[in-house]
Design a protein around this motif. Structure first.
Motif, PDB file in Angstrom:
ATOM      1  N   SER A 146       3.600  12.029  -3.137  1.00 49.55           N
ATOM      2  CA  SER A 146       2.372  11.462  -3.675  1.00 49.55           C
ATOM      3  C   SER A 146       1.988  10.254  -2.812  1.00 49.55           C
ATOM      4  O   SER A 146       2.787   9.777  -1.989  1.00 49.55           O
ATOM      5  N   HIS A 147       0.783   9.763  -2.980  1.00 49.00           N
ATOM      6  CA  HIS A 147       0.367   8.616  -2.174  1.00 49.00           C
ATOM      7  C   HIS A 147      -0.693   7.813  -2.911  1.00 49.00           C
ATOM      8  O   HIS A 147      -1.341   8.287  -3.852  1.00 49.00           O
ATOM      9  N   THR A 148      -0.847   6.572  -2.487  1.00 50.82           N
ATOM     10  CA  THR A 148      -1.871   5.680  -3.015  1.00 50.82           C
ATOM     11  C   THR A 148      -2.701   5.166  -1.847  1.00 50.82           C
ATOM     12  O   THR A 148      -2.140   4.738  -0.830  1.00 50.82           O
ATOM     13  N   THR A 149      -4.019   5.223  -1.984  1.00 52.75           N
ATOM     14  CA  THR A 149      -4.920   4.753  -0.932  1.00 52.75           C
ATOM     15  C   THR A 149      -5.871   3.715  -1.507  1.00 52.75           C
ATOM     16  O   THR A 149      -6.460   3.933  -2.574  1.00 52.75           O
ATOM     17  N   ARG A 150      -6.015   2.603  -0.816  1.00 53.89           N
ATOM     18  CA  ARG A 150      -6.937   1.555  -1.227  1.00 53.89           C
ATOM     19  C   ARG A 150      -7.723   1.078  -0.012  1.00 53.89           C
ATOM     20  O   ARG A 150      -7.150   0.882   1.066  1.00 53.89           O
TER      21      ARG A 150
END
Length: 329
Positions: free
Chosen positions: A236-240
């Protein structure tokens, strides 16, 4: 929910080669011109119209894209597909490298795919939100889908609660907007093992910001936005993304922005596998304006930066680097 759309999310494993990434995007034109770049490694591809033209299933078109990327550019791909950008992106994230996962557009198939997955796998839910939801007993996307809308809105706020509720049921009306890949520069750090130490995360961000700053100054560009992408051990990943106060190629400013974005994620013992930093909304540095400060240290830092760039140009990219990035004795 639209059942007749067919969207693919393609991840190109190009090793961080930005020029190769732009070349790989041309592979999609041979299937359908309706694609949208998702730098630094991915693209969304609307193949709805191509299904009838080729008389093929979305999986067949995904296999064709994978075959052409491998044959023409020697690049492996990971592809997910569904009837929305949301489902396609999640399918790609849940797929082992080099494989293809297509989620059928029926309500039962979508529910079967979404419901068992942890809440943090749903795009838009970062670590802090996931912690809040699990603290209230909502551990899976299926549990979110079964939760009354008003309950989610009390927990997350009116707008966020409505968006999360819709996504938990697979609703995502966003279109694929055709267009070329925007000008950007990307730096990436792959940890040799799952890295839990926030100090090592911040150290990696410093190195990436230094790399981006030197690259931008070399091409005489300045970045208007900065994007942080953190990928975890479970894929999974988080992008901001943040718009910078002023377009810059100053490494210290990029580092400050990167650390600010990282802090906003609220990571707690996250098993991080990869950190990527992308500078975009590029413009010629000569057209930007720097806000002058009364603090003389800012001017001194920029003068030192020029000297460091000159040393790197003469002796190589590793000639000068921040002391905190020096290897342990």
């Amino acid at each position: 929910m639209t059942r007749d759309r067919a969207i693919l999310r393609i991840h190109f494993h190009h090793g961080g080669n930005e020029d190769l990434y732009h070349q790989l995007l041309t592979v999609l034109d041979g299937i359908s011109p309706r694609w949208q770049a998702q730098p630094p490694t991915a693209a969304d591809h609307d193949v709805t119209g191509a299904l009838k033209y080729f008389d093929r299933h979305p999986r067949d078109l995904a296999q064709l894209i994978a075959l052409r990327a491998a044959a023409l550019y020697g690049t492996q791909t990971t592809i997910g597909g569904g009837n929305s950008i949301l489902i396609a992106a999640m399918a790609a994230d849940a797929t082992p490298p080099g494989r293809i996962t297509i989620v059928d557009p029926t309500p039962d198939a979508i529910s079967a795919f979404l419901n068992p997955r942890p809440v943090h796998a749903l795009p838009g839910i970062g670590p802090a939100t996931a912690t809040l939801l699990t603290r209230h007993g909502l551990h899976t996307i299926g549990a979110l889908a079964d939760t009354p809308l008003l309950t989610l809105q009390r927990l997350l706020g009116k707008t966020t609660g409505r968006e999360i509720a819709a996504r938990a049921r697979g609703h995502d009306p966003r279109p694929v907007t055709p267009g070329s890949a925007p000008a950007s520069r990307t730096a990436r750090c792959d940890f040799p093992y799952d890295e839990l130490d926030p100090l090592q995360h911040r150290r990696a961000l410093l190195a990436l910001a230094e790399e981006l700053g030197a690259d931008l100054r070399h091409t005489h560009d300045a970045a208007g936005t900065l994007t942080l992408d953190v990928r975890y051990a479970d894929r999974s990943h988080t992008t901001r993304t943040r718009t910078l106060p002023e377009a810059t190629n100053h490494s210290a400013a990029l580092t400050h922005a990167a650390h600010h974005i990282y802090d906003s994620l609220g990571l707690q013992r996250a098993r991080v596998r990869t950190i990527s930093l992308r500078a975009s909304a590029l413009r010629p540095a000569a057209t930007t304006h720097h806000q002058l400060l009364l603090d003389a240290s800012d001017d001194k830092a920029r003068q030192l930066e020029k000297a460091a760039d000159a040393a790197r140009a003469r002796f190589g990219p590793d000639a000068v680097f921040p002391a905190s990035l020096a290897p342990a004795p």
